[in-house]
Design a protein around this motif. Structure first.
Motif, PDB file in Angstrom:
ATOM      1  N   GLN A 158       1.093  -1.279   0.094  1.00 24.23           N
ATOM      2  CA  GLN A 158       0.080   0.104   0.076  1.00 24.23           C
ATOM      3  C   GLN A 158       0.949   1.112   0.012  1.00 24.23           C
ATOM      4  N   GLU A 159       0.413   2.195  -0.745  1.00 26.32           N
ATOM      5  CA  GLU A 159       1.373   3.420  -1.037  1.00 26.32           C
ATOM      6  C   GLU A 159       0.964   4.443   0.086  1.00 26.32           C
ATOM      7  N   GLY A 160       1.716   5.465   0.087  1.00 27.54           N
ATOM      8  CA  GLY A 160       1.581   6.352   1.227  1.00 27.54           C
ATOM      9  C   GLY A 160       0.491   7.375   0.811  1.00 27.54           C
ATOM     10  N   PRO A 161      -0.120   8.179   1.890  1.00 23.80           N
ATOM     11  CA  PRO A 161      -1.442   8.890   1.867  1.00 23.80           C
ATOM     12  C   PRO A 161      -0.920   9.882   1.008  1.00 23.80           C
ATOM     13  N   ASP A 162      -2.234  10.530   0.044  1.00 30.17           N
ATOM     14  CA  ASP A 162      -1.929  11.774  -0.553  1.00 30.17           C
ATOM     15  C   ASP A 162      -2.777  12.719   0.357  1.00 30.17           C
ATOM     16  N   THR A 163      -1.983  13.553   1.130  1.00 26.07           N
ATOM     17  CA  THR A 163      -2.282  14.450   1.938  1.00 26.07           C
ATOM     18  C   THR A 163      -2.535  15.703   1.372  1.00 26.07           C
ATOM     19  N   VAL A 184      -6.250   8.703   0.671  1.00 24.90           N
ATOM     20  CA  VAL A 184      -6.403   9.972   0.219  1.00 24.90           C
ATOM     21  C   VAL A 184      -7.427  10.863   1.207  1.00 24.90           C
ATOM     22  N   ALA A 185      -6.939  12.113   1.642  1.00 20.83           N
ATOM     23  CA  ALA A 185      -7.460  13.165   2.105  1.00 20.83           C
ATOM     24  C   ALA A 185      -8.212  14.021   1.278  1.00 20.83           C
ATOM     25  N   GLY A 186      -9.451  14.024   1.225  1.00 21.50           N
ATOM     26  CA  GLY A 186     -10.233  14.744   0.417  1.00 21.50           C
ATOM     27  C   GLY A 186     -11.181  15.515   1.222  1.00 21.50           C
ATOM     28  N   PRO A 187     -12.171  16.261   0.521  1.00 18.78           N
ATOM     29  CA  PRO A 187     -13.030  17.414   1.365  1.00 18.78           C
ATOM     30  C   PRO A 187     -14.007  16.450   2.097  1.00 18.78           C
ATOM     31  N   ASN A 188     -14.255  15.344   1.801  1.00 20.66           N
ATOM     32  CA  ASN A 188     -15.096  14.510   2.643  1.00 20.66           C
ATOM     33  C   ASN A 188     -14.718  13.229   3.556  1.00 20.66           C
ATOM     34  N   ARG A 233     -10.876  11.121   4.849  1.00 23.84           N
ATOM     35  CA  ARG A 233     -10.013  10.387   4.419  1.00 23.84           C
ATOM     36  C   ARG A 233     -10.599   8.807   3.881  1.00 23.84           C
ATOM     37  N   ARG A 234      -9.976   8.470   2.566  1.00 24.89           N
ATOM     38  CA  ARG A 234     -10.730   7.385   1.839  1.00 24.89           C
ATOM     39  C   ARG A 234      -9.444   6.538   1.130  1.00 24.89           C
ATOM     40  N   PRO A 235      -9.564   5.084   1.396  1.00 21.34           N
ATOM     41  CA  PRO A 235      -8.819   4.261   0.649  1.00 21.34           C
ATOM     42  C   PRO A 235      -9.321   4.268  -0.765  1.00 21.34           C
ATOM     43  N   VAL A 236      -8.401   4.419  -1.734  1.00 19.76           N
ATOM     44  CA  VAL A 236      -8.755   4.466  -3.226  1.00 19.76           C
ATOM     45  C   VAL A 236      -7.727   3.431  -3.960  1.00 19.76           C
ATOM     46  N   ALA A 237      -8.397   2.581  -4.656  1.00 20.87           N
ATOM     47  CA  ALA A 237      -7.474   1.729  -5.467  1.00 20.87           C
ATOM     48  C   ALA A 237      -7.491   2.032  -7.002  1.00 20.87           C
ATOM     49  N   ILE A 238      -6.360   1.908  -7.551  1.00 21.37           N
ATOM     50  CA  ILE A 238      -5.865   2.429  -8.943  1.00 21.37           C
ATOM     51  C   ILE A 238      -5.666   1.298  -9.895  1.00 21.37           C
ATOM     52  N   TYR A 239      -6.197   1.360 -10.878  1.00 16.42           N
ATOM     53  CA  TYR A 239      -6.073   0.193 -11.759  1.00 16.42           C
ATOM     54  C   TYR A 239      -5.736   0.726 -13.060  1.00 16.42           C
ATOM     55  N   THR A 240      -5.103   0.199 -14.231  1.00 17.69           N
ATOM     56  CA  THR A 240      -4.917   0.664 -15.692  1.00 17.69           C
ATOM     57  C   THR A 240      -5.529  -0.685 -16.380  1.00 17.69           C
TER      58      THR A 240
END
Length: 319
Positions: free
Chosen positions: A1-6, A300-304, A306-313
């Protein structure tokens, strides 16, 4: 798991706190946007972001009253940062670890976003046009979600046009003979011209597209000039938080991707999604036709919150 996008160490960084009405100009904008949907109570907020390759900040109006297509979600922020990492990091690695495959960078690409919402990811892609080789970003969503999207895109396009003009002038000066630069009191090397051109952005165009229906003619008209092949296909497709329920989104989204992706593997799909059971359903269905690659999970820290987000290509397999 990668680090948070703060935000602080991310390419897509928020500036300050949100405000509901920050000035007379923003109050007028809010009134205009509220008039687009008088039957529903809306709570409009303005969020300002920096998009690293260009100088000016981008203001995103969002509806915080609970409207799914009108709010700003963590997946959009995560996907914007991921695109920056994949297209601009010279080391070819993410977080200094495993090697990344290079992505195609041919000129003249058409980038299409499905379910653009308020447009943050599409606008981020437009600011990466110089390194992605994109000529246009096509932001699409349901007709009901377009007022906020059109407002955000129009303001960002105007700012980008001014920046592009300044970038071209700076590049021309840097490329001029040394004597001419000295006579103008300018300094610079050829490399500066290259970096300036890399900062150029492309326009964002907004069109209505409701998945589950045929691809609209207006969307097809833009796709006709793509570089993915002779037929009408996108070169890059962006999907940020498009999978939210198995019944409503999985089938229609997959149909839309099959209609937009070149059968010769010429289209790259980027998917960022919060972790939901529907995502597993979608990935299982997509894997029957697409080569899907997991790119990691980031918090990811967003306006709503912190949420875990999965990314795919994903790339469509040839028939």
């Amino acid at each position: 798991q990668e680090g948070p996008d703060t935000g602080a160490g991310s390419w897509l960084a928020p500036l300050g706190e949100e405000c509901e009405v920050a000035s007379e100009a923003s109050a007028a904008t809010a009134s205009e946007l509220l008039a687009d949907a008088p039957s529903r109570r809306r709570r409009l907020l303005a969020s300002t972001f920096t998009l690293g390759l260009t100088a000016s900040p981008v203001t995103i109006w969002r509806d915080a009253s609970g409207a799914v297509g009108g709010d700003l979600w963590a997946s959009g922020i995560a996907l914007a940062n991921f695109l920056h990492e994949r297209y601009t990091l010279s080391s070819g690695t993410s977080q200094g670890s495993r090697k990344r495959d290079p992505l195609p960078r041919s000129a003249g690409k058409l980038v299409l976003e499905l379910g653009s919402g308020v447009g943050l990811t599409a606008l981020a892609a437009s600011r990466l046009a110089g390194v992605m080789g994109a000529r246009m970003v096509l932001a699409t969503d349901r007709e009901a979600n377009l007022p906020l999207l059109r407002r955000n895109v129009a303001a960002a396009n105007a700012a980008s046009a001014e920046e592009n003009s300044a970038v071209v002038q700076a590049a021309d000066k840097a490329a001029a003979p040394a004597e001419a630069r000295l006579s103008l009191g300018e300094a610079g090397e050829a490399g500066e011209a290259g970096s300036a051109h890399a900062a150029e952005s492309c326009p964002v165009v907004v069109e209505a597209f409701d998945w589950g229906a045929e691809v609209p003619g207006a969307v097809r008209a833009h796709l006709g000039a793509s570089s993915a092949g002779a037929a009408s296909f996108a070169d890059v497709v962006l999907c940020a938080d498009c999978v939210y329920s198995s019944a409503c989104s999985v089938g229609p989204l997959l149909d839309a991707l099959l209609a937009l992706c070149a059968p010769n593997g010429g289209t790259t799909v980027f998917i960022a999604n919060e972790l939901r059971s529907a995502l597993d359903t979608f990935l299982a269905a997509a894997s029957a036709r697409f080569d899907v690659r997991a790119e990691g999970i980031r918090e990811v820290a967003g306006p709503n919150g912190r949420r875990p987000v999965a990314i795919y290509t994903a790339v469509l397999r040839p028939y």
